[in-house]
Design a protein around this motif. Structure first.
Motif, PDB file in Angstrom:
ATOM      1  N   GLY A 184      -6.580  -7.902  11.728  1.00 36.32           N
ATOM      2  CA  GLY A 184      -6.153  -9.269  12.015  1.00 36.32           C
ATOM      3  C   GLY A 184      -5.276  -9.879  10.944  1.00 36.32           C
ATOM      4  N   GLY A 185      -4.608  -9.055  10.154  1.00 36.79           N
ATOM      5  CA  GLY A 185      -3.812  -9.581   9.047  1.00 36.79           C
ATOM      6  C   GLY A 185      -2.331  -9.707   9.313  1.00 36.79           C
ATOM      7  N   VAL A 186      -1.910  -9.435  10.555  1.00 43.25           N
ATOM      8  CA  VAL A 186      -0.479  -9.487  10.870  1.00 43.25           C
ATOM      9  C   VAL A 186      -0.208 -10.403  12.053  1.00 43.25           C
ATOM     10  CG1 VAL A 186       0.093  -7.210   9.946  1.00 43.25           C
ATOM     11  CG2 VAL A 186      -0.662  -7.412  12.312  1.00 43.25           C
ATOM     12  N   ASP A 187       1.055 -10.767  12.193  1.00 49.65           N
ATOM     13  CA  ASP A 187       1.511 -11.545  13.340  1.00 49.65           C
ATOM     14  C   ASP A 187       1.282 -10.715  14.599  1.00 49.65           C
ATOM     15  OD1 ASP A 187       3.468 -12.381  15.408  1.00 49.65           O
ATOM     16  OD2 ASP A 187       4.072 -13.828  13.872  1.00 49.65           O
TER      17      ASP A 187
ATOM     18  N   SER B  38      -4.712  -3.905   8.727  1.00 50.61           N
ATOM     19  CA  SER B  38      -3.732  -4.845   8.190  1.00 50.61           C
ATOM     20  C   SER B  38      -4.353  -5.929   7.314  1.00 50.61           C
ATOM     21  CB  SER B  38      -2.948  -5.499   9.331  1.00 50.61           C
ATOM     22  OG  SER B  38      -3.820  -6.223  10.176  1.00 50.61           O
ATOM     23  N   GLU B  39      -5.646  -5.799   7.045  1.00 51.93           N
ATOM     24  CA  GLU B  39      -6.312  -6.738   6.151  1.00 51.93           C
ATOM     25  C   GLU B  39      -7.488  -6.038   5.491  1.00 51.93           C
ATOM     26  OE1 GLU B  39      -8.185 -10.073   8.156  1.00 51.93           O
ATOM     27  OE2 GLU B  39      -8.696  -8.837   9.876  1.00 51.93           O
ATOM     28  N   ALA B  40      -7.823  -6.509   4.302  1.00 53.77           N
ATOM     29  CA  ALA B  40      -8.970  -5.959   3.578  1.00 53.77           C
ATOM     30  C   ALA B  40      -9.640  -7.089   2.811  1.00 53.77           C
ATOM     31  CB  ALA B  40      -8.526  -4.852   2.618  1.00 53.77           C
ATOM     32  N   GLY B  41     -10.938  -6.935   2.605  1.00 52.85           N
ATOM     33  CA  GLY B  41     -11.690  -7.944   1.862  1.00 52.85           C
ATOM     34  C   GLY B  41     -12.677  -7.300   0.911  1.00 52.85           C
ATOM     35  N   LEU B  42     -12.901  -7.961  -0.216  1.00 53.30           N
ATOM     36  CA  LEU B  42     -13.934  -7.570  -1.171  1.00 53.30           C
ATOM     37  C   LEU B  42     -15.054  -8.590  -1.065  1.00 53.30           C
ATOM     38  CD1 LEU B  42     -11.809  -6.741  -4.349  1.00 53.30           C
ATOM     39  CD2 LEU B  42     -12.696  -5.156  -2.630  1.00 53.30           C
ATOM     40  N   TYR B  43     -16.298  -8.117  -1.143  1.00 56.10           N
ATOM     41  CA  TYR B  43     -17.445  -8.988  -0.941  1.00 56.10           C
ATOM     42  C   TYR B  43     -18.409  -8.942  -2.118  1.00 56.10           C
ATOM     43  CZ  TYR B  43     -15.916  -9.255   3.863  1.00 56.10           C
ATOM     44  OH  TYR B  43     -15.168  -9.467   4.986  1.00 56.10           O
ATOM     45  N   LEU B  44     -18.953 -10.114  -2.428  1.00 54.37           N
ATOM     46  CA  LEU B  44     -20.083 -10.223  -3.337  1.00 54.37           C
ATOM     47  C   LEU B  44     -21.333 -10.005  -2.498  1.00 54.37           C
ATOM     48  CD1 LEU B  44     -19.096 -13.545  -5.147  1.00 54.37           C
ATOM     49  CD2 LEU B  44     -18.621 -11.213  -5.891  1.00 54.37           C
ATOM     50  N   TYR B  45     -22.342  -9.375  -3.101  1.00 51.13           N
ATOM     51  CA  TYR B  45     -23.574  -9.095  -2.362  1.00 51.13           C
ATOM     52  C   TYR B  45     -24.755  -9.202  -3.314  1.00 51.13           C
ATOM     53  CZ  TYR B  45     -26.743  -6.627   0.829  1.00 51.13           C
ATOM     54  OH  TYR B  45     -27.777  -6.289   1.661  1.00 51.13           O
ATOM     55  N   ASN B  46     -25.822  -9.873  -2.858  1.00 52.29           N
ATOM     56  CA  ASN B  46     -27.017 -10.027  -3.685  1.00 52.29           C
ATOM     57  C   ASN B  46     -28.227  -9.326  -3.095  1.00 52.29           C
ATOM     58  OD1 ASN B  46     -27.747 -11.637  -1.548  1.00 52.29           O
ATOM     59  ND2 ASN B  46     -28.246 -13.427  -2.777  1.00 52.29           N
ATOM     60  N   GLY B  47     -28.015  -8.471  -2.095  1.00 51.87           N
ATOM     61  CA  GLY B  47     -29.114  -7.777  -1.452  1.00 51.87           C
ATOM     62  C   GLY B  47     -29.469  -8.346  -0.096  1.00 51.87           C
ATOM     63  N   SER B  48     -29.001  -9.577   0.192  1.00 47.16           N
ATOM     64  CA  SER B  48     -29.296 -10.169   1.493  1.00 47.16           C
ATOM     65  C   SER B  48     -28.117 -10.922   2.099  1.00 47.16           C
ATOM     66  CB  SER B  48     -30.498 -11.116   1.383  1.00 47.16           C
ATOM     67  OG  SER B  48     -30.194 -12.187   0.516  1.00 47.16           O
ATOM     68  N   GLU B  49     -27.128 -11.312   1.303  1.00 46.78           N
ATOM     69  CA  GLU B  49     -26.028 -12.123   1.819  1.00 46.78           C
ATOM     70  C   GLU B  49     -24.686 -11.650   1.258  1.00 46.78           C
ATOM     71  OE1 GLU B  49     -24.813 -16.847   2.059  1.00 46.78           O
ATOM     72  OE2 GLU B  49     -26.241 -16.183   0.565  1.00 46.78           O
ATOM     73  N   PHE B  50     -23.678 -11.591   2.132  1.00 49.23           N
ATOM     74  CA  PHE B  50     -22.322 -11.242   1.731  1.00 49.23           C
ATOM     75  C   PHE B  50     -21.482 -12.507   1.613  1.00 49.23           C
ATOM     76  CE2 PHE B  50     -23.741  -7.427   3.967  1.00 49.23           C
ATOM     77  CZ  PHE B  50     -23.320  -6.428   3.111  1.00 49.23           C
ATOM     78  N   ILE B  51     -20.638 -12.577   0.587  1.00 50.34           N
ATOM     79  CA  ILE B  51     -19.683 -13.671   0.427  1.00 50.34           C
ATOM     80  C   ILE B  51     -18.321 -13.058   0.146  1.00 50.34           C
ATOM     81  CG2 ILE B  51     -18.987 -15.646  -0.987  1.00 50.34           C
ATOM     82  CD1 ILE B  51     -21.917 -16.216  -1.501  1.00 50.34           C
ATOM     83  N   LEU B  52     -17.315 -13.464   0.917  1.00 46.98           N
ATOM     84  CA  LEU B  52     -15.965 -12.961   0.710  1.00 46.98           C
ATOM     85  C   LEU B  52     -15.468 -13.402  -0.658  1.00 46.98           C
ATOM     86  CD1 LEU B  52     -13.495 -11.489   2.007  1.00 46.98           C
ATOM     87  CD2 LEU B  52     -12.719 -13.747   2.741  1.00 46.98           C
ATOM     88  N   TYR B  53     -15.104 -12.456  -1.498  1.00 44.69           N
ATOM     89  CA  TYR B  53     -14.587 -12.733  -2.840  1.00 44.69           C
ATOM     90  C   TYR B  53     -13.061 -12.795  -2.824  1.00 44.69           C
ATOM     91  CZ  TYR B  53     -13.445 -12.021  -7.748  1.00 44.69           C
ATOM     92  OH  TYR B  53     -12.918 -12.154  -9.001  1.00 44.69           O
ATOM     93  N   ALA B  54     -12.446 -11.868  -2.089  1.00 38.23           N
ATOM     94  CA  ALA B  54     -10.984 -11.812  -2.023  1.00 38.23           C
ATOM     95  C   ALA B  54     -10.571 -11.194  -0.696  1.00 38.23           C
ATOM     96  CB  ALA B  54     -10.439 -10.984  -3.178  1.00 38.23           C
ATOM     97  N   ARG B  55      -9.431 -11.652  -0.185  1.00 42.44           N
ATOM     98  CA  ARG B  55      -8.873 -11.109   1.060  1.00 42.44           C
ATOM     99  C   ARG B  55      -7.387 -10.885   0.852  1.00 42.44           C
ATOM    100  NH1 ARG B  55      -6.585 -13.805   5.939  1.00 42.44           N
ATOM    101  NH2 ARG B  55      -6.545 -12.188   7.538  1.00 42.44           N
ATOM    102  N   THR B  56      -6.881  -9.779   1.369  1.00 33.20           N
ATOM    103  CA  THR B  56      -5.454  -9.505   1.323  1.00 33.20           C
ATOM    104  C   THR B  56      -4.989  -9.044   2.695  1.00 33.20           C
ATOM    105  OG1 THR B  56      -3.691  -8.384   0.084  1.00 33.20           O
ATOM    106  CG2 THR B  56      -5.647  -7.077   0.600  1.00 33.20           C
ATOM    107  N   THR B  57      -3.704  -9.268   2.961  1.00 37.59           N
ATOM    108  CA  THR B  57      -3.108  -8.805   4.211  1.00 37.59           C
ATOM    109  C   THR B  57      -1.851  -8.001   3.873  1.00 37.59           C
ATOM    110  OG1 THR B  57      -1.813 -10.837   4.452  1.00 37.59           O
ATOM    111  CG2 THR B  57      -3.968 -10.784   5.527  1.00 37.59           C
ATOM    112  N   PHE B  58      -1.470  -7.120   4.786  1.00 40.10           N
ATOM    113  CA  PHE B  58      -0.323  -6.241   4.553  1.00 40.10           C
ATOM    114  C   PHE B  58       0.162  -5.716   5.896  1.00 40.10           C
ATOM    115  CE2 PHE B  58      -4.456  -4.432   3.460  1.00 40.10           C
ATOM    116  CZ  PHE B  58      -4.613  -3.449   4.429  1.00 40.10           C
ATOM    117  N   PRO B  59       1.419  -5.201   5.943  1.00 38.51           N
ATOM    118  CA  PRO B  59       1.894  -4.603   7.199  1.00 38.51           C
ATOM    119  C   PRO B  59       0.923  -3.505   7.651  1.00 38.51           C
ATOM    120  CG  PRO B  59       3.696  -4.813   5.642  1.00 38.51           C
ATOM    121  CD  PRO B  59       2.433  -5.158   4.895  1.00 38.51           C
ATOM    122  N   THR B  60       0.790  -3.340   8.937  1.00 37.65           N
ATOM    123  CA  THR B  60      -0.179  -2.394   9.498  1.00 37.65           C
ATOM    124  C   THR B  60       0.035  -0.977   8.983  1.00 37.65           C
ATOM    125  OG1 THR B  60      -0.409  -3.717  11.499  1.00 37.65           O
ATOM    126  CG2 THR B  60      -1.080  -1.413  11.644  1.00 37.65           C
ATOM    127  N   ILE B  61      -1.064  -0.378   8.525  1.00 44.04           N
ATOM    128  CA  ILE B  61      -1.103   1.042   8.183  1.00 44.04           C
ATOM    129  C   ILE B  61      -2.127   1.679   9.117  1.00 44.04           C
ATOM    130  CG2 ILE B  61      -0.384   0.759   5.777  1.00 44.04           C
ATOM    131  CD1 ILE B  61      -3.331   0.968   4.965  1.00 44.04           C
TER     132      ILE B  61
END
Length: 127
Positions: free
Chosen positions: A23-26, A90-113
């Motif tokens: 979901g990272g592209v037009d 076309s998108e990727a995200g890094l997540y923080l995790y404490n054993g029970s909950e995920f929080i998006l730390y960073a998101r990037t988008t790029f042309p589809t691979i």
């Protein structure tokens, strides 16, 4: 380990999972990425990678390498069995995790691979 003041237990969370999506592209042109927004709380269209925590959308990070005192290299490996065959990414995200909950730390988008058999993504974090 991410340390922060005044954010409750956020300092106990580690960058330890990633996710990819398509979901990272037009929608009219898969070569034009849509910029991430500060209000993003997850990927727009995450892909189920396999039997991983969080509904299979998030996978453990393959490796984190300290490049120098201000830089980390995060390695994200998507194997042949992840995602069920050929998938557009076309998108990727890094997540923080404490054993029970995920929080998006960073998101990037790029042309589809395309992931056909195996795909490795490298993500540099600068502090």
């Amino acid at each position: 380990l991410v340390r922060s003041r005044g954010l409750g237990d956020v300092y106990k969370r580690q960058i330890s999972y990633f996710s990819v999506g398509n979901g990272g592209v037009d929608s009219a042109n898969s070569h034009i990425p849509i910029a991430p927004q500060p209000t993003d709380i997850d990927l727009v269209s995450p892909i189920v990678l396999g039997l991983y925590p969080g509904g299979g959308y998030r996978k453990p990070i393959s490796a984190i390498t300290k490049v120098d005192s201000t830089t980390l290299l995060v390695t994200l490996e998507i194997t042949a069995s992840d995602g069920g065959g050929v998938i557009p990414i076309s998108e990727a995200g890094l997540y923080l995790y404490n054993g029970s909950e995920f929080i998006l730390y960073a998101r990037t988008t790029f042309p589809t691979i395309w992931k056909r058999t195996r795909r490795v993504l490298y993500w540099y974090l600068f502090f």
